[in-house]
Motif scaffolding. Structure first.
Motif, PDB file in Angstrom:
ATOM      1  N   LYS A 285       0.818  -1.215   0.083  1.00  0.00           N
ATOM      2  CA  LYS A 285      -0.058  -0.120  -0.056  1.00  0.00           C
ATOM      3  C   LYS A 285       0.755   1.225   0.180  1.00  0.00           C
ATOM      4  CE  LYS A 285      -4.480  -1.873   1.580  1.00  0.00           C
ATOM      5  NZ  LYS A 285      -5.332  -2.071   2.552  1.00  0.00           N
TER       6      LYS A 285
ATOM      7  N   MET B 127      -2.363  -4.138 -10.998  1.00  0.00           N
ATOM      8  CA  MET B 127      -2.485  -4.725  -9.674  1.00  0.00           C
ATOM      9  C   MET B 127      -3.635  -5.764  -9.566  1.00  0.00           C
ATOM     10  SD  MET B 127      -1.745  -3.922  -5.764  1.00  0.00           S
ATOM     11  CE  MET B 127      -2.665  -4.778  -4.278  1.00  0.00           C
TER      12      MET B 127
ATOM     13  N   PHE C 154      -5.684  -7.755  -6.970  1.00  0.00           N
ATOM     14  CA  PHE C 154      -5.985  -7.567  -5.523  1.00  0.00           C
ATOM     15  C   PHE C 154      -6.186  -9.155  -5.075  1.00  0.00           C
ATOM     16  CE2 PHE C 154      -6.427  -3.470  -6.573  1.00  0.00           C
ATOM     17  CZ  PHE C 154      -6.002  -2.505  -5.288  1.00  0.00           C
TER      18      PHE C 154
ATOM     19  N   ALA D  65     -10.861  -7.757  -6.216  1.00  0.00           N
ATOM     20  CA  ALA D  65     -11.614  -6.690  -6.045  1.00  0.00           C
ATOM     21  C   ALA D  65     -12.285  -5.973  -7.400  1.00  0.00           C
ATOM     22  CB  ALA D  65     -10.589  -5.530  -5.707  1.00  0.00           C
ATOM     23  N   LEU D  66     -13.054  -6.716  -8.050  1.00  0.00           N
ATOM     24  CA  LEU D  66     -13.661  -6.385  -9.412  1.00  0.00           C
ATOM     25  C   LEU D  66     -14.870  -5.647  -8.986  1.00  0.00           C
ATOM     26  CD1 LEU D  66     -13.936 -10.046 -10.790  1.00  0.00           C
ATOM     27  CD2 LEU D  66     -12.374  -8.191 -11.336  1.00  0.00           C
ATOM     28  N   PHE D  67     -15.418  -4.641  -9.661  1.00  0.00           N
ATOM     29  CA  PHE D  67     -16.336  -3.545  -9.517  1.00  0.00           C
ATOM     30  C   PHE D  67     -17.537  -4.380  -9.755  1.00  0.00           C
ATOM     31  CE2 PHE D  67     -12.912  -0.955 -11.245  1.00  0.00           C
ATOM     32  CZ  PHE D  67     -12.397  -0.368 -10.032  1.00  0.00           C
ATOM     33  N   ASP D  68     -18.201  -4.584  -8.718  1.00  0.00           N
ATOM     34  CA  ASP D  68     -19.567  -5.448  -8.706  1.00  0.00           C
ATOM     35  C   ASP D  68     -20.554  -4.895  -9.723  1.00  0.00           C
ATOM     36  OD1 ASP D  68     -18.747  -6.853  -6.156  1.00  0.00           O
ATOM     37  OD2 ASP D  68     -19.501  -4.980  -5.259  1.00  0.00           O
ATOM     38  N   SER D  69     -20.616  -3.439  -9.909  1.00  0.00           N
ATOM     39  CA  SER D  69     -21.540  -2.955 -10.757  1.00  0.00           C
ATOM     40  C   SER D  69     -21.530  -2.868 -12.250  1.00  0.00           C
ATOM     41  CB  SER D  69     -21.650  -1.442 -10.297  1.00  0.00           C
ATOM     42  OG  SER D  69     -20.569  -0.640 -10.430  1.00  0.00           O
ATOM     43  N   LEU D  70     -19.987  -3.513 -12.553  1.00  0.00           N
ATOM     44  CA  LEU D  70     -19.697  -3.366 -13.931  1.00  0.00           C
ATOM     45  C   LEU D  70     -19.595  -5.026 -14.444  1.00  0.00           C
ATOM     46  CD1 LEU D  70     -16.920  -0.802 -13.902  1.00  0.00           C
ATOM     47  CD2 LEU D  70     -19.344  -0.438 -14.579  1.00  0.00           C
TER      48      LEU D  70
ATOM     49  N   PHE E 192     -11.690  -1.218 -17.818  1.00  0.00           N
ATOM     50  CA  PHE E 192     -11.648  -0.127 -16.873  1.00  0.00           C
ATOM     51  C   PHE E 192     -10.451   1.051 -17.160  1.00  0.00           C
ATOM     52  CE2 PHE E 192     -11.923   2.789 -13.249  1.00  0.00           C
ATOM     53  CZ  PHE E 192     -13.185   2.954 -13.130  1.00  0.00           C
ATOM     54  N   GLY E 193      -9.292   0.210 -16.955  1.00  0.00           N
ATOM     55  CA  GLY E 193      -8.126   1.417 -17.255  1.00  0.00           C
ATOM     56  C   GLY E 193      -7.944   1.739 -18.414  1.00  0.00           C
TER      57      GLY E 193
ATOM     58  N   ARG F  67      -7.698  -7.506 -15.865  1.00  0.00           N
ATOM     59  CA  ARG F  67      -7.589  -6.229 -15.572  1.00  0.00           C
ATOM     60  C   ARG F  67      -6.395  -5.558 -15.269  1.00  0.00           C
ATOM     61  NH1 ARG F  67     -11.605  -4.013 -10.715  1.00  0.00           N
ATOM     62  NH2 ARG F  67      -9.829  -4.847  -9.726  1.00  0.00           N
TER      63      ARG F  67
ATOM     64  N   ASP G 125      -0.953  -9.319  -4.936  1.00  0.00           N
ATOM     65  CA  ASP G 125      -1.157  -9.430  -3.309  1.00  0.00           C
ATOM     66  C   ASP G 125      -2.096 -10.870  -3.277  1.00  0.00           C
ATOM     67  OD1 ASP G 125      -1.976  -9.128  -0.809  1.00  0.00           O
ATOM     68  OD2 ASP G 125      -3.322  -7.604  -1.089  1.00  0.00           O
TER      69      ASP G 125
END
Lengths: 259, 271
Positions: B61, B97, B99, B103-108, B116-117, B166, B178
């Motif tokens: 971090k 990164m 995770f 840590a995928l975005f649930d809403s997408l 995304f990037g 991603r 991670d």
């Protein structure tokens, strides 16, 4: 661990100042991002639909029954000294100035503030907010700004709807239950209504919308510790949102109408 | 991208790709990082091992700028990250990164996550980004049918793959992992390890992985570093890990309850 009383008071006061300071910094940073690109119009639109459209049934029902009970209660009171003819005015002024904004604000604080805190809080504890940063996207701009703006823009719209439905509720009870003349009721409603009455309610609504969204985002953004933390954030968002609505309701009323 | 020479020799005289120097971080009274030094050469794959709660994640971090170290410096390509926001943002564009829980975005949907990037940071048009996302997904073994699924519908292994896609979609110079195999069955863990190795090699990227899975570490690493009590206690080529002569490392790789790490575990449990 038990502290001596004086130390406990000092600790509490310091914690309060710390919380207010942190919230103010968060609000300043988020608000400053509203004016700086990149903007996310699609996300703003989605939030506007989420807040404005999907809250319509809730605030509509609230407004309807508030107007109805207001007419009924004023009648039982005012008929004691034959002042029934003032009921339309009492209903419309109470709704536009106070009940519309406050009731809609409280309902939205429960519905939208909680949802924002839960969603952003879950994103925080599942590292989705960190992931945004690693994908070169500022979480303030991407998550907070659309919600703040949507709250600010959509609450006045919701309150306008609540005003209209609330007055309609008063009309229904007065005409169909209490035997008022429909034309006279509408005339009386409009006769003493001033632009300022409605406008002050809409200004309140905009402020409430911003505050509710701010509380939802702030508590979600700073939630810690898994499901329990998200639950706590949601509760805090609703409670602080509702309290701020009531506090600012008084402050704005004072600013508008104090002689 | 890396030059062939520097990619070959991470320990060369060239400036390291990533350098953490004298990193300190404490939370309240609890010191997590205590003068941590670590350098990673261009194109090198370094795995940092260590017990849970010894500061591996905090180190990551700090490197990402998500936490501000109390002391020490973090440089990427010689640029000090804490110097300015622009320096940090520029560094962030070089980093991908993966995770721990993806840590995928649930809403997408999955492809929107992968792209995304490309869309947000590079401003690529949606149609083009979708094509590229599906291409990247194929690289990690996700077929095009899953492109329109939402993360909630994916299994753990598929989420990891999507997270990896991603991370590599923007072709970053540095990839951070991670705990890439945590929570996966041994076979899926090996599949993910293989993917990590191939993807990093194809991109010629510099990789930093934190894990406590030794199979994973042996497979991914050029060099392994062991972190304990907030500092690196041993580092060396992956092949030499079994003859490290370091009591901490030996205890860790053999998974023994007795040894020098005993005390710290008891502390962590008490804290």
């Amino acid at each position: 661990m038990k502290r001596p009383p004086l130390q406990a008071i000092g600790h509490g006061v310091l914690a309060l100042f710390e919380a207010v300071g942190r919230l103010s910094l968060f609000a300043l940073e988020a608000t400053s991002h509203c004016a700086r690109p990149p903007f996310y119009p699609r996300l703003l639109l989605r939030q506007m639909v989420e807040i404005g459209f999907y809250s319509l049934p809730v605030v509509g029902l609230t407004g309807l029954f508030a107007g109805m009970v207001l007419a009924l209660q004023s009648y039982t009171g005012f008929s004691r000294f034959s002042a029934e003819s003032t009921i339309p005015t009492v209903v419309v002024l109470s709704i536009t100035r106070e009940l519309g904004p406050v009731l809609a604000g409280l309902m939205v604080a429960g519905r939208v503030g909680a949802a924002m805190a839960a969603e952003i809080g879950t994103m925080r504890v599942t590292e989705q907010i960190d992931a945004l940063t690693t994908l070169s996207t500022n979480p303030h701009k991407y998550l907070i700004v659309p919600r703040l703006l949507a709250g600010l823009l959509m609450l006045p719209f919701l309150v306008l709807v609540t005003d209209i439905i609330g007055v309609g509720g008063g009309y229904l009870v007065s005409v169909f239950k209490l035997g008022f003349n429909p034309d006279a009721y509408i005339n009386n409603t409009l006769e003493y209504l001033e632009v300022m009455d409605v406008a002050s309610g809409l200004v309140k609504a905009a402020v409430f919308g911003y505050l509710i969204a701010l509380m939802g985002c702030y508590h979600g953004f700073h939630s810690r510790g898994g499901a329990q933390g998200v639950g706590k954030a949601t509760t805090n968002a609703v409670v602080t949102g509702a309290i701020l609505v009531l506090i600012f309701n008084y402050i704005i009323t004072e600013a508008f109408f104090a002689q | 991208m890396s030059t062939p020479e520097s990619a070959h020799n991470g320990h060369g005289t060239n400036e390291p790709k990533i350098a953490l120097r004298g990193l300190c971080k404490a939370f309240g009274g609890a010191v997590v990082l205590d003068g941590l030094d670590l350098e990673i050469g261009t194109g090198e794959s370094v795995v940092v091992i260590g017990c849970s709660g010894v500061g591996k994640s905090v180190m990551l971090k700090c490197l990402l700028g998500l936490l501000r170290p109390d002391a020490g410096s973090v440089t990427i390509d010689g640029e000090e990250l804490s110097r300015s926001r622009t320096a940090r943002e520029a560094a962030m564009r070089k980093i991908g990164m993966l995770f721990q829980n993806a840590a995928l975005f649930d809403s997408l949907s999955v492809w929107e996550n992968v792209a995304f990037g490309l869309i947000q940071a590079r401003g690529m048009p949606h149609r083009q980004a979708r094509g590229l996302a599906i291409e990247t997904m194929a690289q990690v073994g996700l077929d095009a049918d899953s492109a329109d699924l939402y993360p909630a519908a994916l299994s753990g292994g598929m989420r990891k793959r999507a997270g990896l896609a991603r991370a590599i979609a923007t072709k970053p110079e540095i990839i951070l992992f991670d705990e890439p195999t945590t929570g996966l069955d041994p076979i899926m863990a090996d599949v993910i390890n293989d993917l990590i190795v191939t993807c990093t090699h194809e991109l010629g990227a510099t990789a930093l992985t934190i894990t406590h899975d030794m199979r994973s570490a042996r497979k991914i690493a050029d060099r392994i570093a062991m972190i304990h009590d907030g500092a690196i206690v041993w580092q060396g080529p992956a092949a030499e890990i079994d003859s490290s002569g370091n009591a901490h490392v030996e205890q860790f790789i053999n998974g023994r309850a007795e040894g020098p790490i005993q005390l710290a575990v008891a502390h962590a449990a008490a804290g």
